[in-house]
Design a protein around this motif. Structure first.
Motif, short mmCIF file in Angstrom:
data_model
loop_
_atom_site.label_atom_id
_atom_site.label_comp_id
_atom_site.label_asym_id
_atom_site.label_seq_id
_atom_site.Cartn_x
_atom_site.Cartn_y
_atom_site.Cartn_z
N SER A 52 -0.26 -0.21 2.58
CA SER A 52 -1.66 0.22 2.51
C SER A 52 -2.02 0.53 1.07
O SER A 52 -1.22 1.07 0.32
N GLY A 53 -3.25 0.18 0.70
CA GLY A 53 -3.71 0.49 -0.65
C GLY A 53 -3.19 -0.46 -1.70
O GLY A 53 -3.34 -0.22 -2.89
N SER A 54 -2.57 -1.56 -1.26
CA SER A 54 -2.02 -2.49 -2.25
C SER A 54 -3.07 -3.46 -2.77
O SER A 54 -2.82 -4.21 -3.70
N GLY A 55 -4.26 -3.46 -2.14
CA GLY A 55 -5.33 -4.33 -2.61
C GLY A 55 -5.51 -5.60 -1.80
O GLY A 55 -6.31 -6.45 -2.16
N LYS A 56 -4.78 -5.73 -0.67
CA LYS A 56 -4.88 -6.97 0.11
C LYS A 56 -6.27 -7.18 0.67
O LYS A 56 -6.83 -8.28 0.59
N SER A 57 -6.85 -6.13 1.27
CA SER A 57 -8.20 -6.28 1.84
C SER A 57 -9.23 -6.57 0.76
O SER A 57 -10.11 -7.40 0.95
N THR A 58 -9.10 -5.89 -0.36
CA THR A 58 -10.03 -6.11 -1.47
C THR A 58 -9.95 -7.55 -1.94
O THR A 58 -10.97 -8.19 -2.20
#
Lengths: 258, 222
Positions: A52-58
């Motif tokens: 989580s928070g690794s930037g995948k969704s972004t």
């Protein structure tokens, strides 16, 4: 001279559909995307995983510019992503998007959800749009729910409608932003099966997910992200059995050991 | 008991009130929606205009606005609204212009709060299938926003119904004008007041009940 023509042929022959070059994005002080280079070929299924928070969704949302980027370049089918306006809308119509929270239009029936883009964006006539919508709903297995409103459907059914809605635009590439993360466990498979079928049919797909089973069975390539960077890229077998980076080893040990 | 009503066209006066209300309601709904669209638009100039309009207009007393339409627009700027020689028709139209300008500011804010109830994912999904900003607003966001603010809009409509009495200030022959005339001419002032108060309740109570029912019926289920 020879060198130049070879380089040109390389680009032309590669058939790359989505190209990201040194993409950077910040949320305030947080550097969510750091020099991302990623190329997706036509017909390829790429699964993006990571904590989580690794930037995948972004990353996923930047590809159809639901998130703007600070620097770098993104091109789809050889065309750079336009900044705003009609050009951008036209390009988005070619890029299907499936969200974690489904986002079906709450005031429209299932059938209307799948028809809307065809009529308003593709300018299809109503009868043809309905025919196609019913066909797609049948394909994702919710044909009998066509006249209901989204809130009357289960999460799995809603997500399959969302996939049909995206497919109705005949997209060149489909983006999936954690499509099963908001679903009850027993509904995850019905959505994954639809996605597997899409992958078999040759759709180009970028899938952000925590479903490692799907990554193993359907992906051509796994992209592992952590702290805004692409840490590792590999074919699924190699990635899962023999990850190279410590970060990936650590991540896999946490999720695969029970 | 009600013989003091003889010789007065009470129903006719209330009919004018109803006409003022309905025409102003339609006008302010349209203008208010446009203002709300401006206030959420990506164009800074439009946002600025919308914000300035709402904050100026809603803070001016309605009486000042209505009187301005008459002595300002009509007398100084010679606005005739297609009724140059007909004083009654002119005041009627001028007052509607004033009510629309004023009420639209409140309609705009009600709709804008409705827009805020629509989850951001709805607009994102709409943009993702290639709809333009205008299409996203008219096809996806506003229809859902409207349904969530029928209650607040009912309040605005009820306030508008009663506000139409301000048109008496520029001589429109609506209910309050007639009431003033009757109070001057008749002895039963309390009874006259009661009749007109009752008349307004008859107009506004069903409106409120009907729109309350409608807002439940049309609520968007999520």
């Amino acid at each position: 001279m020879t060198k130049v023509s070879v380089a040109k042929e390389d680009v032309a022959a590669s058939g790359d559909l989505v190209v990201l070059k040194s993409v950077n994005k910040h949320f305030g002080a947080l550097h969510v995307l750091q020099d991302i280079d990623l190329t997706i070929a036509r017909g390829e299924v790429v699964v993006v995983i990571g904590p989580s928070g690794s930037g995948k969704s972004t990353l996923c949302r930047a590809i159809n510019r639901l998130e703007t980027i600070d620097s770098g370049a993104i091109a789809i089918d050889g065309k750079p992503l336009p900044a705003e306006g009609k050009e951008l809308a036209r390009l988005r119509a070619d890029v299907g998007m499936v969200f974690q929270s489904f986002n079906l239009f709450a005031h429209k029936t299932v059938l209307e959800n799948v028809m809307l883009g065809q009529i308003k964006v593709r300018k299809a006539d109503k009868k043809k749009a309905e025919e196609k919508a019913r066909g797609l709903l049948d394909r994702v297995g919710v044909a009998n729910q066509a006249d209901k409103y989204p809130a009357q459907l289960s999460g799995g059914q809603q997500q399959r409608v969302a996939i049909a809605r995206a497919l109705a635009m005949d997209p060149k590439v489909m983006l999936f932003d954690e499509p099963t993360s908001a679903l009850d466990p027993e509904m995850i498979n019905e959505v994954l099966e639809v996605m597997q079928q899409l992958a078999r049919d040759g759709m180009t797909m970028i899938v952000v997910t925590h479903e490692m089973g799907f990554a193993r069975s359907a992906a051509n390539r796994v992209v592992f992200m952590a702290d805004g960077k692409i840490v590792e890229e590999a074919v699924p077998d190699q990635f899962f059995s023999n990850p190279r980076s410590d970060r990936a080893k650590d991540f896999l040990s946490k999720i695969l050991h029970h | 008991m009600f013989d003091f009503l003889e010789g007065y066209d009470v129903l006719g006066a209330f009919w004018t009130t109803v006409q003022l209300t309905l025409l102003s309601a339609v006008g302010s709904l349209i203008w208010g929606t446009l203002l709300a669209a401006m206030r959420v638009s990506p164009v800074p100039l439009m946002r600025g205009f919308g914000t300035a309009y709402v904050n100026i207009v809603r803070n001016i007393p309605l009486t000042v606005i209505i009187v301005f339409t008459s002595i300002g627009l009509a007398d100084i700027f010679r606005v005739t609204l297609g009724a140059a020689d007909d004083f009654e028709a002119l005041s009627f139209r001028l007052s509607i212009l004033g009510f629309v300008a004023y009420t639209a500011a409140f309609v705009c804010e009600a709709i804008r709060s409705g827009i805020n109830t629509v989850p951001v994912g709805q607009a994102e999904a709409a943009r993702a299938i290639g709809l333009s900003f205008t299409q996203v607003l008219w096809l996806i966001v506003l229809p859902q926003a409207f349904r969530s603010v029928i209650g607040p809009l009912a309040n605005v409509l009820i306030a508008l119904t009663k506000n139409t009495t301000v048109a008496a200030a520029i001589g429109v022959a609506e209910a309050a004008t007639l009431m003033k005339e009757m109070i001057e001419n008749e002895a039963q002032t309390l009874a006259i007041g009661a009749v007109f108060a009752f008349g307004f309740v008859v107009l506004t109570l069903p409106t409120g009940l009907f729109l309350g029912w409608l807002s439940k019926r049309l609520a968007v289920k999520r």
